[in-house]
Design an enzyme around this catalytic site. Structure first.
Site, PDB file in Angstrom:
ATOM      1  N   SER A  65      11.451   1.238  -4.342  1.00 28.54           N
ATOM      2  CA  SER A  65      11.282   1.623  -5.751  1.00 28.54           C
ATOM      3  C   SER A  65      12.574   2.133  -6.382  1.00 28.54           C
ATOM      4  O   SER A  65      13.375   2.811  -5.728  1.00 28.54           O
ATOM      5  CB  SER A  65      10.224   2.739  -5.815  1.00 28.54           C
ATOM      6  OG  SER A  65      10.260   3.382  -7.062  1.00 28.54           O
ATOM      7  N   ALA A  77       0.839  -1.207   0.000  1.00 28.17           N
ATOM      8  CA  ALA A  77       0.000   0.000   0.000  1.00 28.17           C
ATOM      9  C   ALA A  77       0.868   1.249   0.000  1.00 28.17           C
ATOM     10  O   ALA A  77       1.875   1.326   0.705  1.00 28.17           O
ATOM     11  CB  ALA A  77      -0.923  -0.001   1.218  1.00 28.17           C
ATOM     12  N   TYR A  98       7.550  11.530  -3.883  1.00 26.58           N
ATOM     13  CA  TYR A  98       7.332  10.075  -3.831  1.00 26.58           C
ATOM     14  C   TYR A  98       8.666   9.355  -3.606  1.00 26.58           C
ATOM     15  O   TYR A  98       8.760   8.473  -2.735  1.00 26.58           O
ATOM     16  CB  TYR A  98       6.682   9.597  -5.137  1.00 26.58           C
ATOM     17  CG  TYR A  98       6.659   8.084  -5.280  1.00 26.58           C
ATOM     18  CD1 TYR A  98       5.673   7.317  -4.662  1.00 26.58           C
ATOM     19  CD2 TYR A  98       7.630   7.412  -6.043  1.00 26.58           C
ATOM     20  CE1 TYR A  98       5.658   5.932  -4.794  1.00 26.58           C
ATOM     21  CE2 TYR A  98       7.617   6.034  -6.179  1.00 26.58           C
ATOM     22  CZ  TYR A  98       6.628   5.294  -5.551  1.00 26.58           C
ATOM     23  OH  TYR A  98       6.629   3.923  -5.666  1.00 26.58           O
ATOM     24  N   GLU A 125      12.605   4.568  -8.140  1.00 26.78           N
ATOM     25  CA  GLU A 125      12.534   6.032  -8.054  1.00 26.78           C
ATOM     26  C   GLU A 125      13.495   6.574  -6.989  1.00 26.78           C
ATOM     27  O   GLU A 125      13.835   7.756  -7.003  1.00 26.78           O
ATOM     28  CB  GLU A 125      11.107   6.485  -7.738  1.00 26.78           C
ATOM     29  CG  GLU A 125      10.171   6.465  -8.923  1.00 26.78           C
ATOM     30  CD  GLU A 125      10.557   7.460 -10.010  1.00 26.78           C
ATOM     31  OE1 GLU A 125      10.496   8.668  -9.766  1.00 26.78           O
ATOM     32  OE2 GLU A 125      10.929   7.022 -11.110  1.00 26.78           O
TER      33      GLU A 125
HETATM   34  P1  NDP Z   1      -1.196   0.851  -6.936  1.00 22.17           P
HETATM   35  O1  NDP Z   1      -1.230   2.340  -6.936  1.00 22.17           O
HETATM   36  O2  NDP Z   1      -1.850   0.098  -8.042  1.00 22.17           O
HETATM   37  O3  NDP Z   1      -1.830   0.309  -5.551  1.00 22.17           O
HETATM   38  C1  NDP Z   1      -1.633   0.990  -4.349  1.00 22.17           C
HETATM   39  C2  NDP Z   1      -2.446   0.312  -3.254  1.00 22.17           C
HETATM   40  O4  NDP Z   1      -2.251   1.020  -2.016  1.00 22.17           O
HETATM   41  C3  NDP Z   1      -3.959   0.297  -3.503  1.00 22.17           C
HETATM   42  O5  NDP Z   1      -4.471  -0.958  -3.111  1.00 22.17           O
HETATM   43  C4  NDP Z   1      -4.458   1.389  -2.572  1.00 22.17           C
HETATM   44  O6  NDP Z   1      -5.798   1.214  -2.167  1.00 22.17           O
HETATM   45  C5  NDP Z   1      -3.519   1.190  -1.395  1.00 22.17           C
HETATM   46  N1  NDP Z   1      -3.489   2.339  -0.476  1.00 22.17           N
HETATM   47  C6  NDP Z   1      -3.185   3.620  -0.796  1.00 22.17           C
HETATM   48  N2  NDP Z   1      -3.254   4.376   0.301  1.00 22.17           N
HETATM   49  C7  NDP Z   1      -3.630   3.586   1.345  1.00 22.17           C
HETATM   50  C8  NDP Z   1      -3.879   3.805   2.726  1.00 22.17           C
HETATM   51  N3  NDP Z   1      -3.782   5.010   3.275  1.00 22.17           N
HETATM   52  N4  NDP Z   1      -4.222   2.742   3.508  1.00 22.17           N
HETATM   53  C9  NDP Z   1      -4.344   1.511   2.958  1.00 22.17           C
HETATM   54  N5  NDP Z   1      -4.128   1.252   1.648  1.00 22.17           N
HETATM   55  C10 NDP Z   1      -3.775   2.273   0.851  1.00 22.17           C
HETATM   56  O7  NDP Z   1       0.342   0.430  -6.834  1.00 22.17           O
HETATM   57  P2  NDP Z   1       1.127  -0.847  -7.467  1.00 22.17           P
HETATM   58  O8  NDP Z   1       0.346  -2.058  -7.234  1.00 22.17           O
HETATM   59  O9  NDP Z   1       1.597  -0.495  -8.822  1.00 22.17           O
HETATM   60  O10 NDP Z   1       2.436  -0.861  -6.553  1.00 22.17           O
HETATM   61  C11 NDP Z   1       2.466  -1.561  -5.300  1.00 22.17           C
HETATM   62  C12 NDP Z   1       3.547  -0.957  -4.422  1.00 22.17           C
HETATM   63  O11 NDP Z   1       4.815  -1.076  -5.067  1.00 22.17           O
HETATM   64  C13 NDP Z   1       3.389   0.522  -4.122  1.00 22.17           C
HETATM   65  O12 NDP Z   1       3.895   0.737  -2.817  1.00 22.17           O
HETATM   66  C14 NDP Z   1       4.278   1.208  -5.146  1.00 22.17           C
HETATM   67  O13 NDP Z   1       4.705   2.465  -4.673  1.00 22.17           O
HETATM   68  C15 NDP Z   1       5.415   0.204  -5.206  1.00 22.17           C
HETATM   69  N6  NDP Z   1       6.148   0.150  -6.450  1.00 22.17           N
HETATM   70  C16 NDP Z   1       5.481  -0.027  -7.629  1.00 22.17           C
HETATM   71  C17 NDP Z   1       6.185  -0.177  -8.804  1.00 22.17           C
HETATM   72  C18 NDP Z   1       5.483  -0.370 -10.117  1.00 22.17           C
HETATM   73  O14 NDP Z   1       6.139  -0.203 -11.159  1.00 22.17           O
HETATM   74  N7  NDP Z   1       4.208  -0.745 -10.129  1.00 22.17           N
HETATM   75  C19 NDP Z   1       7.663  -0.144  -8.816  1.00 22.17           C
HETATM   76  C20 NDP Z   1       8.261   0.016  -7.504  1.00 22.17           C
HETATM   77  C21 NDP Z   1       7.524   0.151  -6.374  1.00 22.17           C
HETATM   78  P3  NDP Z   1      -7.045   1.877  -2.967  1.00 22.17           P
HETATM   79  O15 NDP Z   1      -7.458   0.839  -3.991  1.00 22.17           O
HETATM   80  O16 NDP Z   1      -8.047   2.085  -1.896  1.00 22.17           O
HETATM   81  O17 NDP Z   1      -6.564   3.149  -3.604  1.00 22.17           O
HETATM   82  P1  GDR Z   2       7.084   6.406 -12.887  1.00 26.09           P
HETATM   83  O1  GDR Z   2       5.896   5.910 -13.859  1.00 26.09           O
HETATM   84  O2  GDR Z   2       7.004   7.846 -12.589  1.00 26.09           O
HETATM   85  O3  GDR Z   2       8.349   5.872 -13.467  1.00 26.09           O
HETATM   86  O4  GDR Z   2       6.709   5.640 -11.529  1.00 26.09           O
HETATM   87  P2  GDR Z   2       4.992   6.645 -14.929  1.00 26.09           P
HETATM   88  O5  GDR Z   2       4.442   5.566 -15.778  1.00 26.09           O
HETATM   89  O6  GDR Z   2       4.025   7.597 -14.308  1.00 26.09           O
HETATM   90  O7  GDR Z   2       6.048   7.553 -15.776  1.00 26.09           O
HETATM   91  C1  GDR Z   2       7.129   6.997 -16.488  1.00 26.09           C
HETATM   92  C2  GDR Z   2       7.797   8.074 -17.330  1.00 26.09           C
HETATM   93  O8  GDR Z   2       6.924   8.467 -18.400  1.00 26.09           O
HETATM   94  C3  GDR Z   2       7.006   9.887 -18.543  1.00 26.09           C
HETATM   95  N1  GDR Z   2       5.782  10.400 -19.174  1.00 26.09           N
HETATM   96  C4  GDR Z   2       4.541  10.302 -18.673  1.00 26.09           C
HETATM   97  N2  GDR Z   2       4.093   9.713 -17.536  1.00 26.09           N
HETATM   98  C5  GDR Z   2       2.754   9.739 -17.300  1.00 26.09           C
HETATM   99  N3  GDR Z   2       2.292   9.131 -16.198  1.00 26.09           N
HETATM  100  N4  GDR Z   2       1.888  10.365 -18.140  1.00 26.09           N
HETATM  101  C6  GDR Z   2       2.302  10.994 -19.299  1.00 26.09           C
HETATM  102  O9  GDR Z   2       1.505  11.549 -20.043  1.00 26.09           O
HETATM  103  C7  GDR Z   2       3.701  10.946 -19.574  1.00 26.09           C
HETATM  104  N5  GDR Z   2       4.463  11.423 -20.591  1.00 26.09           N
HETATM  105  C8  GDR Z   2       5.718  11.090 -20.343  1.00 26.09           C
HETATM  106  C9  GDR Z   2       7.191  10.382 -17.113  1.00 26.09           C
HETATM  107  O10 GDR Z   2       7.673  11.731 -17.129  1.00 26.09           O
HETATM  108  C10 GDR Z   2       8.182   9.349 -16.588  1.00 26.09           C
HETATM  109  O11 GDR Z   2       9.479   9.723 -16.925  1.00 26.09           O
HETATM  110  C11 GDR Z   2       6.227   4.301 -11.540  1.00 26.09           C
HETATM  111  C12 GDR Z   2       5.238   4.138 -10.362  1.00 26.09           C
HETATM  112  O12 GDR Z   2       4.622   2.878 -10.461  1.00 26.09           O
HETATM  113  C13 GDR Z   2       5.959   4.235  -9.039  1.00 26.09           C
HETATM  114  O13 GDR Z   2       5.056   3.920  -7.996  1.00 26.09           O
HETATM  115  C14 GDR Z   2       7.107   3.234  -9.040  1.00 26.09           C
HETATM  116  O14 GDR Z   2       7.812   3.295  -7.835  1.00 26.09           O
HETATM  117  C15 GDR Z   2       8.029   3.501 -10.204  1.00 26.09           C
HETATM  118  O15 GDR Z   2       7.290   3.392 -11.412  1.00 26.09           O
HETATM  119  C16 GDR Z   2       9.191   2.515 -10.275  1.00 26.09           C
END
Ligand code: NDP
Ligand code: GDR
Length: 320
Positions: free
Chosen positions: A123, A79, A147, A125
């Site tokens: 992450s 989360a 973030y 990031e």
């Molecule tokens: P999502 O944004 O899809 O999911 C986030 C989850 O967190 C949702 O279930 C959301 O619930 C829950 N949440 C947010 N705020 C709260 C809160 N206050 N209390 C309880 N639950 C909460 O993220 P992803 O599945 O893509 O990612 C999972 C994790 O991995 C995250 O921590 C993300 O930052 C991290 N991460 C993701 C990467 C990626 O590329 N996907 C890469 C690296 C790290 P709700 O449905 O209610 O909004």
């Molecule tokens: P990121 O993912 O910031 O890497 O974080 P995102 O897909 O939002 O952006 C990736 C790159 O694309 C560029 N970009 C845009 N991004 C979005 N969202 N919308 C646009 O229109 C657009 N145009 C260009 C962004 O500038 C960026 O460089 C994701 C999240 O899942 C995080 O929670 C996680 O930790 C990291 O990946 C690893």
């Protein structure tokens, strides 16, 4: 039967991890926060095989109670407020969820379930304005968004609780991973959804930010397996998880539009609102440690991933 608690089960990774653990015979408990509507679209197909419990990362007592009531063997803290642009507009809330939320749950673990194994979703990031390429477990951090800063706090507090209280607590430093269940505002899904809509005559253009940014993109289904492997290791260690390949946002757009037989240059429009105050220009993982120690490697290529997502969006949007 081992029991796992997943925070963030309604998110992209939570849904894949729940499937993965159910297939391995786990008793899976998913933590959700209270909302005025049910947002279970990613896990509807898993209910009632997963048990849902309510708690919030902002509420210490609710986290402690959930652990007391469920007594999990493994806890996956997925989360977070995970969208980078929102972290610039809501930096304090992002810090509460994504940074302090980790301390709250670790405090609950320390008091209630000190023998449980804990996974923290760190992450790439955190590498931000990268100081070395590719990025590994020893690369210094330089986050570029509220973030990234919040995730860095979550990362170090996990290390600190491991070292201070001897918890089995690990961080997976995961690079971008995507799927047909990715949130619509993230760039991969935004692009694959738009390519499908334009192909079907449901949209005419795609407004984008920085096309030069490069990311190491993999498939979410592979990455939840990496999380599970980390908690099975004999001793707690942090791992970088990525493919070791990088592509630009422009590559992403090209592959998606090529797949539906369109020339992306005719549809993509630059829009300043999608540029960030500070950008992460280049991410590429060195996944050597997890590959050697845990035998993990990705199974889906960049092109395969983008095509999988475009096909899923076409299937969803096409008239039935
Ligand atoms: P999502 O944004 O899809 O999911 C986030 C989850 O967190 C949702 O279930 C959301 O619930 C829950 N949440 C947010 N705020 C709260 C809160 N206050 N209390 C309880 N639950 C909460 O993220 P992803 O599945 O893509 O990612 C999972 C994790 O991995 C995250 O921590 C993300 O930052 C991290 N991460 C993701 C990467 C990626 O590329 N996907 C890469 C690296 C790290 P709700 O449905 O209610 O909004
Ligand atoms: P990121 O993912 O910031 O890497 O974080 P995102 O897909 O939002 O952006 C990736 C790159 O694309 C560029 N970009 C845009 N991004 C979005 N969202 N919308 C646009 O229109 C657009 N145009 C260009 C962004 O500038 C960026 O460089 C994701 C999240 O899942 C995080 O929670 C996680 O930790 C990291 O990946 C690893």
């Amino acid at each position: 039967m081992p029991r796992a608690l997943i925070t963030g089960i309604t998110g992209q990774d939570g849904s894949y991890l729940a499937e993965h653990l159910l297939a391995k015979g786990y008793d899976v408990i998913g933590m959700v926060r209270r909302t005025s509507h049910h947002s279970y679209e990613r896990i509807d197909h898993l209910i009632p095989r997963v048990r849902i419990v309510a708690a919030d990362l902002l509420d210490q007592h609710s986290l402690t109670m959930v652990l007391q009531e469920t007594q999990p063997d493994e806890i996956y803290n997925l989360a977070a407020q995970s969208f980078v642009p929102t972290s610039f507009t809501q930096p304090v809330l992002t810090g509460e969820f994504t940074a302090l939320g980790v301390t709250r749950i670790l405090e609950a673990v320390r008091l209630v379930s000190p023998n449980a194994r804990f996974y923290q979703a760190s992450s790439s990031e955190m590498f931000g304005k990268v100081v070395e390429t590719p990025q590994s477990e020893s690369t210094p951090f330089y986050p570029r968004s509220p973030y990234g800063v919040a995730k860095l706090y979550g990362h170090w507090i996990t290390v600190n609780y491991r070292e201070s209280y001897n918890l089995y607590a690990v961080s997976g430093i995961l690079f971008n991973h995507e799927s047909p269940r990715r949130g619509m505002e993230f760039v991969t899904r935004k692009v694959t959804d738009a390519a499908a809509r334009i192909k079907l005559g449901l949209a005419t253009e795609l407004r984008m930010g920085n096309l030069d940014a490069k990311r190491d993109w993999g498939f979410a289904g592979d990455y939840v397996d990496a999380m599970w492997r980390m908690l099975q290791a004999p001793s707690p260690q942090d791992y970088v998880v990525g493919t070791g390949k990088t592509h630009s946002v422009e590559d992403l757009v090209r592959v998606a539009f090529d797949h539906v037989g369109l020339d992306w240059k005719q549809y993509v429009v630059s829009d300043p609102q999608f540029y960030r105050p500070a950008e992460v220009d280049l991410l590429i993982a060195d996944p050597g440690r997890i590959n050697k120690a845990l035998g993990w490697k990705p199974s889906v290529s960049f092109e395969g991933l983008v095509k999988m997502m475009v096909d899923a969006d076409l299937g969803r949007l096409a008239p039935k």
